[in-house]
Design a protein around this motif. Structure first.
Motif, PDB file in Angstrom:
ATOM      1  N   ASP A  63      35.314  37.963  37.234  1.00 54.30           N
ATOM      2  CA  ASP A  63      34.419  37.277  37.299  1.00 54.30           C
ATOM      3  C   ASP A  63      32.863  37.842  38.607  1.00 54.30           C
ATOM      4  O   ASP A  63      33.237  38.589  39.906  1.00 54.30           O
ATOM      5  N   TYR A  64      32.005  38.466  37.540  1.00 53.87           N
ATOM      6  CA  TYR A  64      31.509  38.936  37.995  1.00 53.87           C
ATOM      7  C   TYR A  64      29.258  38.477  38.514  1.00 53.87           C
ATOM      8  O   TYR A  64      28.394  38.962  39.020  1.00 53.87           O
ATOM      9  N   SER A  65      30.155  36.869  39.064  1.00 52.00           N
ATOM     10  CA  SER A  65      29.019  36.057  39.261  1.00 52.00           C
ATOM     11  C   SER A  65      27.886  36.673  40.451  1.00 52.00           C
ATOM     12  O   SER A  65      26.897  36.749  40.450  1.00 52.00           O
ATOM     13  N   THR A  66      29.019  37.280  41.697  1.00 55.66           N
ATOM     14  CA  THR A  66      27.786  37.896  42.421  1.00 55.66           C
ATOM     15  C   THR A  66      26.662  38.789  42.400  1.00 55.66           C
ATOM     16  O   THR A  66      26.165  39.054  43.070  1.00 55.66           O
ATOM     17  N   TYR A  67      26.821  39.602  41.241  1.00 52.42           N
ATOM     18  CA  TYR A  67      26.350  41.054  40.937  1.00 52.42           C
ATOM     19  C   TYR A  67      24.857  40.335  40.575  1.00 52.42           C
ATOM     20  O   TYR A  67      24.017  40.605  40.731  1.00 52.42           O
ATOM     21  N   LYS A  68      25.247  39.011  39.907  1.00 54.01           N
ATOM     22  CA  LYS A  68      23.888  38.515  39.349  1.00 54.01           C
ATOM     23  C   LYS A  68      22.694  38.214  41.245  1.00 54.01           C
ATOM     24  O   LYS A  68      21.291  38.602  40.394  1.00 54.01           O
ATOM     25  N   GLU A  69      23.182  38.396  41.939  1.00 53.74           N
ATOM     26  CA  GLU A  69      22.349  38.721  43.663  1.00 53.74           C
ATOM     27  C   GLU A  69      21.347  40.217  43.304  1.00 53.74           C
ATOM     28  O   GLU A  69      21.363  40.213  44.173  1.00 53.74           O
ATOM     29  N   GLY A  70      21.853  40.853  42.113  1.00 52.05           N
ATOM     30  CA  GLY A  70      21.090  42.305  42.213  1.00 52.05           C
ATOM     31  C   GLY A  70      21.813  43.732  42.929  1.00 52.05           C
ATOM     32  O   GLY A  70      21.435  44.533  43.424  1.00 52.05           O
ATOM     33  N   ALA A  71      23.141  42.848  43.333  1.00 51.21           N
ATOM     34  CA  ALA A  71      24.296  44.065  43.516  1.00 51.21           C
ATOM     35  C   ALA A  71      24.551  44.963  42.808  1.00 51.21           C
ATOM     36  O   ALA A  71      25.206  46.071  43.155  1.00 51.21           O
ATOM     37  N   SER A  72      23.615  45.243  41.416  1.00 53.40           N
ATOM     38  CA  SER A  72      24.780  46.083  40.911  1.00 53.40           C
ATOM     39  C   SER A  72      24.069  46.009  39.540  1.00 53.40           C
ATOM     40  O   SER A  72      23.406  44.984  39.077  1.00 53.40           O
ATOM     41  N   PRO A  73      23.693  46.873  38.462  1.00 52.01           N
ATOM     42  CA  PRO A  73      23.292  46.931  37.622  1.00 52.01           C
ATOM     43  C   PRO A  73      23.521  45.623  36.314  1.00 52.01           C
ATOM     44  O   PRO A  73      22.795  45.701  35.198  1.00 52.01           O
ATOM     45  N   LEU A  74      24.500  45.570  36.604  1.00 54.18           N
ATOM     46  CA  LEU A  74      25.270  44.039  35.754  1.00 54.18           C
ATOM     47  C   LEU A  74      24.452  42.692  36.439  1.00 54.18           C
ATOM     48  O   LEU A  74      25.029  42.089  35.790  1.00 54.18           O
ATOM     49  N   ALA A  75      23.637  42.668  37.156  1.00 49.37           N
ATOM     50  CA  ALA A  75      22.695  41.567  37.189  1.00 49.37           C
ATOM     51  C   ALA A  75      22.519  41.004  36.368  1.00 49.37           C
ATOM     52  O   ALA A  75      22.678  39.590  36.488  1.00 49.37           O
ATOM     53  N   GLU A  76      22.482  41.171  35.397  1.00 46.17           N
ATOM     54  CA  GLU A  76      21.042  40.553  34.117  1.00 46.17           C
ATOM     55  C   GLU A  76      22.337  40.306  32.827  1.00 46.17           C
ATOM     56  O   GLU A  76      22.463  39.779  31.841  1.00 46.17           O
ATOM     57  N   GLY A  77      23.902  40.962  33.184  1.00 47.07           N
ATOM     58  CA  GLY A  77      24.415  40.713  31.918  1.00 47.07           C
ATOM     59  C   GLY A  77      25.421  39.605  32.059  1.00 47.07           C
ATOM     60  O   GLY A  77      25.511  38.530  32.737  1.00 47.07           O
ATOM     61  N   PRO A  78      26.686  39.360  31.448  1.00 48.13           N
ATOM     62  CA  PRO A  78      27.573  38.380  30.994  1.00 48.13           C
ATOM     63  C   PRO A  78      28.673  38.259  32.546  1.00 48.13           C
ATOM     64  O   PRO A  78      28.455  38.982  32.835  1.00 48.13           O
ATOM     65  N   ARG A  79      28.741  37.329  32.759  1.00 47.89           N
ATOM     66  CA  ARG A  79      29.911  36.420  34.230  1.00 47.89           C
ATOM     67  C   ARG A  79      31.295  37.239  34.050  1.00 47.89           C
ATOM     68  O   ARG A  79      31.812  37.819  34.686  1.00 47.89           O
ATOM     69  N   TYR A  80      32.245  36.666  32.730  1.00 52.81           N
ATOM     70  CA  TYR A  80      33.150  36.765  32.597  1.00 52.81           C
ATOM     71  C   TYR A  80      33.662  38.106  32.153  1.00 52.81           C
ATOM     72  O   TYR A  80      33.077  38.803  31.109  1.00 52.81           O
ATOM     73  N   CYS A  81      34.186  39.572  32.816  1.00 57.13           N
ATOM     74  CA  CYS A  81      34.790  40.865  31.317  1.00 57.13           C
ATOM     75  C   CYS A  81      36.263  41.365  31.349  1.00 57.13           C
ATOM     76  O   CYS A  81      36.932  39.761  32.315  1.00 57.13           O
ATOM     77  N   VAL A  82      37.074  40.395  30.267  1.00 57.15           N
ATOM     78  CA  VAL A  82      38.619  41.437  30.230  1.00 57.15           C
ATOM     79  C   VAL A  82      38.361  42.312  30.340  1.00 57.15           C
ATOM     80  O   VAL A  82      38.029  43.709  29.980  1.00 57.15           O
ATOM     81  N   VAL A  83      39.765  43.169  31.210  1.00 58.15           N
ATOM     82  CA  VAL A  83      39.671  44.496  31.632  1.00 58.15           C
ATOM     83  C   VAL A  83      40.915  45.306  31.406  1.00 58.15           C
ATOM     84  O   VAL A  83      42.061  44.284  32.310  1.00 58.15           O
ATOM     85  N   SER A  84      41.687  46.382  30.933  1.00 54.94           N
ATOM     86  CA  SER A  84      42.642  46.327  30.099  1.00 54.94           C
ATOM     87  C   SER A  84      42.391  47.712  30.642  1.00 54.94           C
ATOM     88  O   SER A  84      41.945  48.991  30.341  1.00 54.94           O
ATOM     89  N   HIS A  85      44.073  47.652  30.737  1.00 56.25           N
ATOM     90  CA  HIS A  85      44.501  49.123  31.208  1.00 56.25           C
ATOM     91  C   HIS A  85      45.749  50.054  30.004  1.00 56.25           C
ATOM     92  O   HIS A  85      46.795  49.581  30.426  1.00 56.25           O
ATOM     93  N   LEU A  86      45.109  50.611  29.634  1.00 56.02           N
ATOM     94  CA  LEU A  86      46.210  51.292  28.412  1.00 56.02           C
ATOM     95  C   LEU A  86      46.505  52.506  28.789  1.00 56.02           C
ATOM     96  O   LEU A  86      46.304  53.839  29.709  1.00 56.02           O
ATOM     97  N   LEU A  87      47.638  53.163  28.515  1.00 51.69           N
ATOM     98  CA  LEU A  87      48.561  54.097  28.622  1.00 51.69           C
ATOM     99  C   LEU A  87      49.211  54.627  27.371  1.00 51.69           C
ATOM    100  O   LEU A  87      49.738  54.330  26.423  1.00 51.69           O
ATOM    101  N   SER A  88      49.182  56.194  26.721  1.00 54.67           N
ATOM    102  CA  SER A  88      49.621  56.717  25.776  1.00 54.67           C
ATOM    103  C   SER A  88      50.894  57.385  26.259  1.00 54.67           C
ATOM    104  O   SER A  88      50.433  58.951  26.977  1.00 54.67           O
ATOM    105  N   VAL A  89      51.619  57.381  25.451  1.00 53.21           N
ATOM    106  CA  VAL A  89      53.719  58.077  26.319  1.00 53.21           C
ATOM    107  C   VAL A  89      53.060  59.262  25.647  1.00 53.21           C
ATOM    108  O   VAL A  89      53.422  60.861  26.287  1.00 53.21           O
ATOM    109  N   SER A  90      52.762  58.937  24.081  1.00 58.08           N
ATOM    110  CA  SER A  90      52.983  60.561  23.325  1.00 58.08           C
ATOM    111  C   SER A  90      52.023  61.613  23.956  1.00 58.08           C
ATOM    112  O   SER A  90      51.939  62.725  23.419  1.00 58.08           O
ATOM    113  N   LYS A  91      50.672  60.342  24.197  1.00 59.34           N
ATOM    114  CA  LYS A  91      49.836  62.015  24.349  1.00 59.34           C
ATOM    115  C   LYS A  91      49.196  62.196  26.058  1.00 59.34           C
ATOM    116  O   LYS A  91      48.237  63.335  26.416  1.00 59.34           O
TER     117      LYS A  91
END
Length: 201
Positions: A63-91
């Motif tokens: 939840d990036y809601s507090t970023y709208k207070e000017g604390a980040s360049p994401l201040a004007e962007g959407p509020r919710y983000c989905v973050v995934s961490h991926l792994l390649s076993v072969s590479k």
């Protein structure tokens, strides 16, 4: 060329215009894509011979809601983000994949459960705690909060003490729900030191 730089080059080549942002910082690579390309990109990341990101290690909501207070360049962007961490076993490389939900009022994004089955409970957790709806999920229901729970506890606008509490009622011989009776209070730690602490007089 290092493995992470090889992955960065392969991502730019394979994904092309679908790459919204690709940042290499502190030895970690973060790929950001638009919500409409999220599922398509996930399939490409898993199946393309140059990428082979076979495993989803983690998925969470942010939840990036507090970023709208000017604390980040994401201040004007959407509020919710989905973050995934991926792994390649072969590479033997890792990637962070981010996608922002376009609508703050009703955050909706495609489910990647059919791409990586390990996403199932992670997506349920993000739905429960942040209210992010994963379109196409096979069983999207709460996983951590109670069945009658109203709201999403990790939203930064959710009260710390919640809206309702439950207790066992002796007279009714059952568990009942009632409005929260806890008084909100500020907890300030008190420092107590003995006389002559640290050899001072």
């Amino acid at each position: 060329m290092s493995a992470i730089e090889t992955l960065q080059s392969a991502l730019q080549s394979v994904l092309g215009e679908r790459v919204k942002s690709l940042v290499l910082e502190r030895g970690e690579l973060t790929l950001t894509v638009a919500a409409e390309h999220y599922l398509d990109v996930a399939l490409t990341l898993r199946d393309h011979a140059a990428l082979k990101l076979e495993q989803l290690i983690d998925l969470c909501g942010v939840d990036y809601s507090t970023y709208k207070e000017g604390a980040s360049p994401l201040a004007e962007g959407p509020r919710y983000c989905v973050v995934s961490h991926l792994l390649s076993v072969s590479k033997n490389w890792r990637l962070r994949l981010k996608a922002f939900c376009p609508d703050d009022e009703l955050p909706v994004i495609a489910s990647v459960n059919d791409v990586w089955s390990s996403a199932n409970w992670f997506e349920r957790e993000a739905f429960d705690l942040y209210g992010i709806v994963f379109e196409g999920h096979v069983d999207l229901r709460r996983i951590l909060t109670d069945y009658g729970f109203i709201g999403h506890p990790f939203r930064k606008d959710f009260p710390v003490s919640g809206h309702v509490e439950m207790r066992y009622d002796e007279e009714q011989q059952r568990v009942i729900y009632q409005p929260v009776t806890i008084e909100p209070r500020e907890i300030t730690p008190r420092i107590v030191r003995e006389d002559n602490y640290g050899g001072l007089k």
